[in-house]
Design an enzyme around this catalytic site. Sequence first.
Site, short mmCIF file in Angstrom:
data_model
loop_
_atom_site.label_atom_id
_atom_site.label_comp_id
_atom_site.label_asym_id
_atom_site.label_seq_id
_atom_site.Cartn_x
_atom_site.Cartn_y
_atom_site.Cartn_z
N HIS A 60 1.56 4.40 -2.79
CA HIS A 60 1.49 5.85 -2.59
C HIS A 60 2.68 6.53 -3.27
O HIS A 60 2.55 7.62 -3.85
CB HIS A 60 1.53 6.18 -1.10
CG HIS A 60 0.19 6.11 -0.42
ND1 HIS A 60 -0.93 6.75 -0.90
CD2 HIS A 60 -0.19 5.50 0.74
CE1 HIS A 60 -1.95 6.52 -0.08
NE2 HIS A 60 -1.54 5.77 0.91
N ASP A 95 -4.74 1.05 -2.40
CA ASP A 95 -5.19 -0.32 -2.14
C ASP A 95 -5.25 -1.13 -3.44
O ASP A 95 -4.78 -2.27 -3.50
CB ASP A 95 -6.58 -0.31 -1.51
CG ASP A 95 -6.59 0.17 -0.06
OD1 ASP A 95 -5.51 0.19 0.57
OD2 ASP A 95 -7.67 0.54 0.43
N GLU A 137 -6.52 6.70 -1.05
CA GLU A 137 -6.36 5.44 -0.35
C GLU A 137 -6.84 4.25 -1.18
O GLU A 137 -6.17 3.21 -1.22
CB GLU A 137 -7.10 5.48 0.99
CG GLU A 137 -6.48 6.40 2.02
CD GLU A 137 -5.03 6.03 2.34
OE1 GLU A 137 -4.77 4.86 2.69
OE2 GLU A 137 -4.17 6.91 2.23
N HIS A 177 0.84 -1.20 0.00
CA HIS A 177 0.00 0.00 0.00
C HIS A 177 0.88 1.26 0.00
O HIS A 177 0.65 2.19 -0.78
CB HIS A 177 -0.92 -0.02 1.22
CG HIS A 177 -1.77 1.19 1.38
ND1 HIS A 177 -3.08 1.25 0.92
CD2 HIS A 177 -1.52 2.40 1.94
CE1 HIS A 177 -3.58 2.44 1.20
NE2 HIS A 177 -2.65 3.16 1.82
N GLU A 178 1.88 1.29 0.88
CA GLU A 178 2.74 2.46 0.98
C GLU A 178 3.60 2.63 -0.27
O GLU A 178 3.82 3.75 -0.74
CB GLU A 178 3.63 2.37 2.22
CG GLU A 178 2.87 2.31 3.54
CD GLU A 178 1.94 3.49 3.75
OE1 GLU A 178 2.20 4.58 3.19
OE2 GLU A 178 0.94 3.33 4.48
#
Length: 466
Positions: free
Chosen positions: A118, A183, A179, A114-115
């Site tokens: 980003h 995901d 977000e 997930h990070e």
Amino acid sequence: MTASADPADLLPDMGTTAGGTLTIDQELQMGDFYVRQLRASAPLISDPLLNDYINQLGQRLVAHAYSVRFPFHFFIVNNDQLNAFAFFGGNVVLHSAVFRFTDNESQLASVLAHEISHVTQRHLARAMEDQKRNSPLTWVGVLGSILLAMASPEAGMAGLTGTLAGTQQGMITFTRGNEEEADRIGLQVLQRAGFDPEAMPNFLQKLADQSRYSSKPPEMLLTHPLPDSRLSDARNRANQMPRIVVQSSQDFLFAKVRILGMYGTEDHPLTDDFLKQLSNGNIREQNAANYGRAIQFYKANSYAQARNILEPMLNKDPGNVWYLDLLTDIDVDQKHAPQAIARLEKANAATSKSAVLQLNLANAYVQGNELAKASRLLYRYTYAHPDDPNGWDLLTQSVAQQGLRAQELATRAESMALVGRFDQAISMLSDASAQSKLGSLDQARYDARIDQLRQLQKRFAPYLKG
């Protein structure tokens, strides 16, 4: 080598490429600046074993990500509040609590995926573009305070005035819109890397449950909002992927036990109940339980009991870095450095590619007063790993004990530079240069390094003003 680009993972057309605000080089520069700030202000865990594990896991995921523009680096902050965040230049930070909270390696990998997403989607750069009406330098200063607040609330929140706090809320609101994208792309990265895609919605469900039944929601939900739509979307996407049954690696289990045993808090220590639970599991879990008991004995200074557990395990697995590291710590604490040196030299630690083994051997050399060997090994190590504070700290100890004052000043300067204290670093290098023979290679090297640090200082000046 990263995977070939897939159109589904490329940056969507949202009216900006983020290039209007920041170039890739600027993001790398900002990342370098904030990593130094984090080293100075946040309780980063400098444990070579844990850093090696989290970076290997992270790089495995990065190798299956698309749109990778940066070399990624992964860090662990010793913080009992559940959180994780990413920032400019491919830097990803986990709180140690994430290890405690995740049930298996796929769940931990889902947080990293997930990070990473980003970063690959340049969400922070796009946030700056979205807020381009603000002064970019002011926004950069706000970002620094936010990052420090995430990593170390005591350090970071002091830098947030009421006005900045308002800007922080604006950033979080923008993040809410990203977000689901992180995901979606993170799920694909997770699956391609060979982990269970169901782990991501399962982890998110745990977060939601904790928030629902707790008076205080997890800190992660303040920076990673979790509306019901996000959870259901992640669940639906994971359900459409082939289910993969994945066992947690031995390294994950060792890392989880080590986090709890070496860095656990009074509220969340390494408990006998958890070790008993592991003892009833598969062979990897049984090994982790034994390793955890050895850590408990070590922390209690019961060295003989710790040895009785570790030595038979090492005999079965002679190259295991987790066992070798803990036995080295025991030897050093008991003033048995020669025993550690013999064991590590037998394991060829000096020529090993393992940073963990090299640092263990260097530490044993220093403690055993074999300082010339320590220095030779550490000069090679710091050349290969210039951003590792462990290498510079050990090299400083080695040259200081040899009375090599100029070299000691120079190595201390590198430690100062890693935490952004350039004035002190330049001052130390100037003293080292003055103490060196006029026209010598050492003096030329120190003077050249001063010039490099002054250039860095000039490059970072706008962020300090911000």
